[in-house]
Write an enzyme that holds these catalytic residues in place. Structure first.
Site, PDB file in Angstrom:
ATOM      1  CG  ASP A   1      -2.305   0.253   0.940  1.00  0.00           C
ATOM      2  OD1 ASP A   1      -2.696   0.002  -0.208  1.00  0.00           O
ATOM      3  OD2 ASP A   1      -3.021   0.741   1.827  1.00  0.00           O
TER       4      ASP A   1
ATOM      5  CG  ASP B   1     -22.079   4.832   8.553  1.00  0.00           C
ATOM      6  OD1 ASP B   1     -22.402   5.631   7.642  1.00  0.00           O
ATOM      7  OD2 ASP B   1     -22.108   3.603   8.408  1.00  0.00           O
TER       8      ASP B   1
ATOM      9  N   GLY C   1     -16.462   9.308  -0.797  1.00  0.00           N
ATOM     10  CA  GLY C   1     -16.175  10.030  -2.048  1.00  0.00           C
ATOM     11  C   GLY C   1     -17.078   9.610  -3.186  1.00  0.00           C
ATOM     12  CD  GLU C   2     -16.312   4.490  -5.017  1.00  0.00           C
ATOM     13  OE1 GLU C   2     -17.223   3.650  -5.098  1.00  0.00           O
ATOM     14  OE2 GLU C   2     -15.117   4.192  -4.846  1.00  0.00           O
TER      15      GLU C   2
HETATM   16  P1  ADP Z   1     -13.140   1.442   4.291  1.00  0.00           P
HETATM   17  O1  ADP Z   1     -12.818   0.522   3.115  1.00  0.00           O
HETATM   18  O2  ADP Z   1     -12.123   2.474   4.583  1.00  0.00           O
HETATM   19  O3  ADP Z   1     -13.637   0.755   5.517  1.00  0.00           O
HETATM   20  P2  ADP Z   1     -15.293   2.466   2.609  1.00  0.00           P
HETATM   21  O4  ADP Z   1     -14.533   2.946   1.425  1.00  0.00           O
HETATM   22  O5  ADP Z   1     -16.183   1.316   2.454  1.00  0.00           O
HETATM   23  O6  ADP Z   1     -14.374   2.321   3.858  1.00  0.00           O
HETATM   24  O7  ADP Z   1     -16.165   3.720   3.132  1.00  0.00           O
HETATM   25  C1  ADP Z   1     -16.865   3.652   4.317  1.00  0.00           C
HETATM   26  C2  ADP Z   1     -17.553   4.980   4.530  1.00  0.00           C
HETATM   27  O8  ADP Z   1     -18.389   5.270   3.393  1.00  0.00           O
HETATM   28  C3  ADP Z   1     -18.469   4.996   5.753  1.00  0.00           C
HETATM   29  O9  ADP Z   1     -18.203   6.132   6.538  1.00  0.00           O
HETATM   30  C4  ADP Z   1     -19.843   5.093   5.146  1.00  0.00           C
HETATM   31  O10 ADP Z   1     -20.712   5.813   5.946  1.00  0.00           O
HETATM   32  C5  ADP Z   1     -19.580   5.868   3.864  1.00  0.00           C
HETATM   33  N1  ADP Z   1     -20.696   5.732   2.933  1.00  0.00           N
HETATM   34  C6  ADP Z   1     -21.115   4.626   2.289  1.00  0.00           C
HETATM   35  N2  ADP Z   1     -22.230   4.915   1.560  1.00  0.00           N
HETATM   36  C7  ADP Z   1     -22.522   6.221   1.774  1.00  0.00           C
HETATM   37  C8  ADP Z   1     -23.547   7.129   1.333  1.00  0.00           C
HETATM   38  N3  ADP Z   1     -24.513   6.725   0.519  1.00  0.00           N
HETATM   39  N4  ADP Z   1     -23.512   8.412   1.754  1.00  0.00           N
HETATM   40  C9  ADP Z   1     -22.538   8.822   2.594  1.00  0.00           C
HETATM   41  N5  ADP Z   1     -21.552   8.044   3.057  1.00  0.00           N
HETATM   42  C10 ADP Z   1     -21.534   6.757   2.648  1.00  0.00           C
END
Ligand code: ADP
Length: 380
Positions: A128, A262, A312-313
């Site tokens: 990474d 979250d 971000g997405e």
């Molecule tokens: P990691 O791989 O670092 O654990 P992710 O890339 O899966 O994390 O991102 C997790 C974060 O994305 C969480 O804080 C979650 O709340 C946020 N997230 C997922 N879907 C949404 C959404 N629709 N709106 C806002 N935040 C979101």
């Protein structure tokens, strides 16, 4: 490979907690199990049993697997690229435990378990930190006495490199420009969060440092903080080094500010008028905005600003807050495009914008698979 066709995906989570969760999905079936998962080895055994189960029919025999690609978080200064795993490489990963105490031990367990299960396969480590191998010394050094760098390895290493690499390549392709001609600012906002400044395809700066605690405000981590605060906490609040470590990594960030790490929950609270959550969102976006400004200064004319990972997405709110009032820098979001949900790479800036704002879904697993395949092919 090389088509990158996905046969199965899975996840083991809440390892070490009272109740854990393991799941696997193929194109035709899915399985999940809720049970206490004591440690990483236990979780990996579950997954390897599923991979070989006749029921899921993923393979007839483990020897069909030619290679296993492992995400290894810390490669220190030793590993600048994807590397075939030998006992020497494993020892080095072990030596780096002190730099990544939460991640490298679990990564090594994954390697040991995969070696036991897939005896015919070659194992590769995708680090990474490797993407940040191109940082210039003026960006990776801290203003500390030199012996701390020379004798103790105290420097910026950076993390989330596999994601920044994947989205930078995917974004360059989307822009229709060779990556070595692209200047990009990539913003990975998951639970952990980081940014990378990419000039002519090479990463020249990043927000995470020697550890993943610095830079942006994250789910549970502070991000940038005056180091004097930590000394104050030790001397005046009576916290031990371990307690400070837990505080800044697990109890801070959005969780510390709002009680919830979250982002969906934080946005919900903010929309319902909860002042702490509104402030936390503004702080979160403001930190990103400041880094965008500094990275524009560092890389010059920018082709695109790229949002990726869970927040971000998915969060148009965060993207909107980050890009607010930045027209003077050529940064502008089209509200309608920003609000449109999609799992595809897309531009959310007005078509005439010089700096494109992109939402580029990350795919670290695919990047690991591609790197593993490339290295395997080169070794044959
Ligand atoms: P990691 O791989 O670092 O654990 P992710 O890339 O899966 O994390 O991102 C997790 C974060 O994305 C969480 O804080 C979650 O709340 C946020 N997230 C997922 N879907 C949404 C959404 N629709 N709106 C806002 N935040 C979101």
């Amino acid at each position: 490979m090389p088509q990158g066709q996905l046969l199965a995906s899975g996840l083991v989570e809440q390892i070490g907690e009272n109740m854990g969760n393991a799941k696997i999905k193929t194109s035709s079936q899915s399985k999940s199990e809720q049970l206490k998962i004591n440690h990483h080895k236990h979780g990996l055994e579950l997954i390897s049993n599923w991979l070989q189960s006749p029921e899921l029919a993923l393979m007839k025999h483990q020897s069909e697997v030619s290679a296993v690609g492992h995400r290894v978080v810390h490669g220190g200064e030793t590993f600048a690229k994807t590397t075939e795993i030998t006992s020497k490489v494993k020892n080095k990963i072990k030596e780096l435990f002190s730099l990544a105490p939460l991640h490298n031990p679990a990564n090594l367990e994954g390697i040991n378990e995969a070696e036991k299960v897939f005896t015919a396969a070659k194992q590769f480590a995708v680090f990474d930190t490797a993407f940040f191998n191109t940082l210039p010394e003026h960006a990776y050094r801290y203003a500390l006495p030199e012996y701390l760098y020379k004798d103790h390895g105290v420097r910026v290493y950076g993390f989330h490199g596999t994601s920044h690499l994947y989205v930078s390549k995917a974004s360059a392709k989307f822009l229709g420009k060779p990556i070595h001609q692209c200047n990009l600012i990539t913003i990975h906002l998951g639970n952990g969060a980081s940014m990378a400044a990419i000039k002519n395809g090479r990463c020249i700066d990043t927000t995470l440092g020697m550890t993943p605690a610095t830079g942006l405000i994250m789910g549970t981590r502070t991000g940038d903080i005056d180091p004097g605060v930590l000394i104050y906490l030790g001397n005046n609040v009576g916290l031990s080094a371990d307690e400070i470590n837990t505080l800044i990594n697990k109890e801070s960030g959005m969780k510390g500010l709002t009680g919830n790490n979250d982002m969906r929950a934080v946005e919900h609270l903010a929309a319902n008028g909860e002042k702490r959550a509104q402030l936390a969102l503004v702080m979160y976006a403001y930190r990103i905005k400041k880094y965008i400004g500094s990275y524009i200064a560092a890389i010059g004319p920018v082709d695109a600003i790229v949002f990726t990972a869970g927040v971000g997405e998915n969060s148009d709110t965060v993207r909107q807050l980050v890009c607010l009032d930045m027209q003077h820098l050529g940064i502008e979001i089209n509200t309608k495009l920003n609000a449109t949900r999609s799992g595809e790479i897309r531009s959310i800036s007005p078509p005439e914008s010089i700096i494109k704002i992109l939402v580029t879904p990350t795919n670290e697993e695919l990047e690991i698979a591609q790197q593993t395949f490339t290295n395997l092919s080169a070794n044959v």
